[in-house]
Design a protein around this motif. Structure first.
Motif, PDB file in Angstrom:
ATOM      1  N   LEU A 132      -0.785  -9.233   9.380  1.00 34.62           N
ATOM      2  CA  LEU A 132       0.481  -8.559   9.654  1.00 34.62           C
ATOM      3  C   LEU A 132       0.513  -7.282   8.837  1.00 34.62           C
ATOM      4  CD1 LEU A 132       4.025 -10.061   9.740  1.00 34.62           C
ATOM      5  CD2 LEU A 132       3.556  -8.171   8.216  1.00 34.62           C
ATOM      6  N   GLU A 133       0.771  -6.166   9.495  1.00 34.49           N
ATOM      7  CA  GLU A 133       0.954  -4.888   8.807  1.00 34.49           C
ATOM      8  C   GLU A 133       2.317  -4.349   9.168  1.00 34.49           C
ATOM      9  OE1 GLU A 133      -2.180  -1.997   9.295  1.00 34.49           O
ATOM     10  OE2 GLU A 133      -3.699  -3.570   9.350  1.00 34.49           O
ATOM     11  N   LEU A 134       3.120  -4.085   8.147  1.00 37.73           N
ATOM     12  CA  LEU A 134       4.443  -3.507   8.336  1.00 37.73           C
ATOM     13  C   LEU A 134       4.461  -2.181   7.601  1.00 37.73           C
ATOM     14  CD1 LEU A 134       7.367  -3.791   9.378  1.00 37.73           C
ATOM     15  CD2 LEU A 134       7.907  -4.915   7.207  1.00 37.73           C
ATOM     16  N   ASP A 135       4.664  -1.123   8.353  1.00 44.73           N
ATOM     17  CA  ASP A 135       4.577   0.224   7.796  1.00 44.73           C
ATOM     18  C   ASP A 135       5.889   0.967   8.019  1.00 44.73           C
ATOM     19  OD1 ASP A 135       3.667   2.627   6.780  1.00 44.73           O
ATOM     20  OD2 ASP A 135       2.316   3.059   8.440  1.00 44.73           O
ATOM     21  N   GLN A 136       6.538   1.344   6.919  1.00 45.46           N
ATOM     22  CA  GLN A 136       7.744   2.167   7.013  1.00 45.46           C
ATOM     23  C   GLN A 136       7.281   3.611   7.123  1.00 45.46           C
ATOM     24  OE1 GLN A 136      10.370   1.993   3.649  1.00 45.46           O
ATOM     25  NE2 GLN A 136      12.078   2.857   4.786  1.00 45.46           N
ATOM     26  N   GLN A 137       7.738   4.289   8.146  1.00 49.14           N
ATOM     27  CA  GLN A 137       7.335   5.666   8.379  1.00 49.14           C
ATOM     28  C   GLN A 137       8.039   6.579   7.376  1.00 49.14           C
ATOM     29  OE1 GLN A 137       5.013   6.027  11.218  1.00 49.14           O
ATOM     30  NE2 GLN A 137       5.135   3.853  10.742  1.00 49.14           N
ATOM     31  N   GLY A 138       7.348   6.888   6.276  1.00 45.73           N
ATOM     32  CA  GLY A 138       7.962   7.676   5.196  1.00 45.73           C
ATOM     33  C   GLY A 138       9.083   6.874   4.575  1.00 45.73           C
ATOM     34  N   ARG A 139      10.191   7.498   4.326  1.00 46.30           N
ATOM     35  CA  ARG A 139      11.374   6.788   3.811  1.00 46.30           C
ATOM     36  C   ARG A 139      12.444   6.700   4.896  1.00 46.30           C
ATOM     37  NH1 ARG A 139      10.604   3.554  -0.360  1.00 46.30           N
ATOM     38  NH2 ARG A 139       9.258   4.526  -1.879  1.00 46.30           N
ATOM     39  N   LYS A 199       0.837  -1.196   0.000  1.00 49.73           N
ATOM     40  CA  LYS A 199       0.000   0.000   0.000  1.00 49.73           C
ATOM     41  C   LYS A 199       0.871   1.245   0.000  1.00 49.73           C
ATOM     42  CE  LYS A 199      -4.081  -1.894   1.941  1.00 49.73           C
ATOM     43  NZ  LYS A 199      -5.333  -1.509   2.484  1.00 49.73           N
ATOM     44  N   GLY A 200       0.213   2.351  -0.341  1.00 45.06           N
ATOM     45  CA  GLY A 200       0.956   3.617  -0.409  1.00 45.06           C
ATOM     46  C   GLY A 200       2.011   3.520  -1.482  1.00 45.06           C
ATOM     47  N   PRO A 201       2.936   4.436  -1.460  1.00 46.97           N
ATOM     48  CA  PRO A 201       4.027   4.355  -2.451  1.00 46.97           C
ATOM     49  C   PRO A 201       5.077   3.339  -1.982  1.00 46.97           C
ATOM     50  CG  PRO A 201       4.255   6.340  -1.136  1.00 46.97           C
ATOM     51  CD  PRO A 201       2.996   5.664  -0.688  1.00 46.97           C
ATOM     52  N   ALA A 202       4.609   2.095  -1.823  1.00 43.63           N
ATOM     53  CA  ALA A 202       5.467   0.972  -1.410  1.00 43.63           C
ATOM     54  C   ALA A 202       6.132   1.214  -0.062  1.00 43.63           C
ATOM     55  CB  ALA A 202       6.497   0.656  -2.479  1.00 43.63           C
ATOM     56  N   THR A 203       5.383   1.765   0.875  1.00 44.20           N
ATOM     57  CA  THR A 203       5.921   1.942   2.224  1.00 44.20           C
ATOM     58  C   THR A 203       5.142   1.136   3.254  1.00 44.20           C
ATOM     59  OG1 THR A 203       4.574   3.902   2.662  1.00 44.20           O
ATOM     60  CG2 THR A 203       6.780   4.266   1.741  1.00 44.20           C
ATOM     61  N   LYS A 204       4.169   0.347   2.796  1.00 39.91           N
ATOM     62  CA  LYS A 204       3.377  -0.447   3.723  1.00 39.91           C
ATOM     63  C   LYS A 204       3.048  -1.798   3.092  1.00 39.91           C
ATOM     64  CE  LYS A 204      -0.632  -0.242   6.746  1.00 39.91           C
ATOM     65  NZ  LYS A 204      -1.708   0.591   7.258  1.00 39.91           N
ATOM     66  N   VAL A 205       3.201  -2.845   3.903  1.00 43.11           N
ATOM     67  CA  VAL A 205       2.871  -4.199   3.471  1.00 43.11           C
ATOM     68  C   VAL A 205       1.781  -4.728   4.397  1.00 43.11           C
ATOM     69  CG1 VAL A 205       3.720  -6.563   3.230  1.00 43.11           C
ATOM     70  CG2 VAL A 205       5.222  -4.652   2.700  1.00 43.11           C
ATOM     71  N   GLU A 206       0.747  -5.294   3.796  1.00 41.89           N
ATOM     72  CA  GLU A 206      -0.280  -5.980   4.569  1.00 41.89           C
ATOM     73  C   GLU A 206      -0.328  -7.415   4.071  1.00 41.89           C
ATOM     74  OE1 GLU A 206      -4.124  -4.129   4.486  1.00 41.89           O
ATOM     75  OE2 GLU A 206      -3.368  -2.259   5.362  1.00 41.89           O
TER      76      GLU A 206
END
Length: 132
Positions: A115-122, A96-103
């Motif tokens: 499982l949700e892994l979210d990179q906070q911005g870059r 999701k987003g510009p490839a900064t979140k994986v569900e």
């Protein structure tokens, strides 16, 4: 004889070998077995080399924040491989987003979680949520 007495200390000093103590050989540090887990229900360990910032458990679910220099794909691959090696099967994957979140959704028998892994911005800061 007197010359021999004078030469004796000189000869002895030439025979003395400088003895250095052997360097202390320390065994390599054993991998630290930490009781800290990101999710107690899964026994999910922290991402290797990461710095934990926040950790909350709610029943079987959990939320954690940590920092690492690794990419989103590297971090996700670690968790995915760990889960697969323990019999979990991924049934859904979505970026999701510009490839900064994986569900992703995993299942093993009748158990299932998201499982949700979210990179906070870059940045190198990540938020990992496990919801049963």
């Amino acid at each position: 004889m007197r010359a021999l007495v004078l030469l004796l200390p000189l000869l002895l000093s030439a025979c003395v070998v400088g003895v250095r103590p052997e360097p202390t050989v320390r065994p390599a540090p054993a991998p630290q077995t930490s009781s800290f887990v990101l999710n107690a229900r899964l026994g999910l360990p922290p991402y290797p080399g990461s710095v934990a910032l926040k950790h909350e458990q709610k029943g079987g679910s959990s939320e954690a924040e940590f920092e690492t220099r690794d990419t989103l794909d590297q971090v996700y691959a670690f968790f995915h491989n760990w889960l697969v090696n323990r019999g979990w099967v991924r049934t859904r994957l979505e970026y999701k987003g510009p490839a900064t979140k994986v569900e992703a959704v995993y299942q093993r028998g009748a158990e299932r979680f998201k499982l949700e892994l979210d990179q906070q911005g870059r940045s190198g800061r990540y938020k990992l949520e496990i919801d049963f």
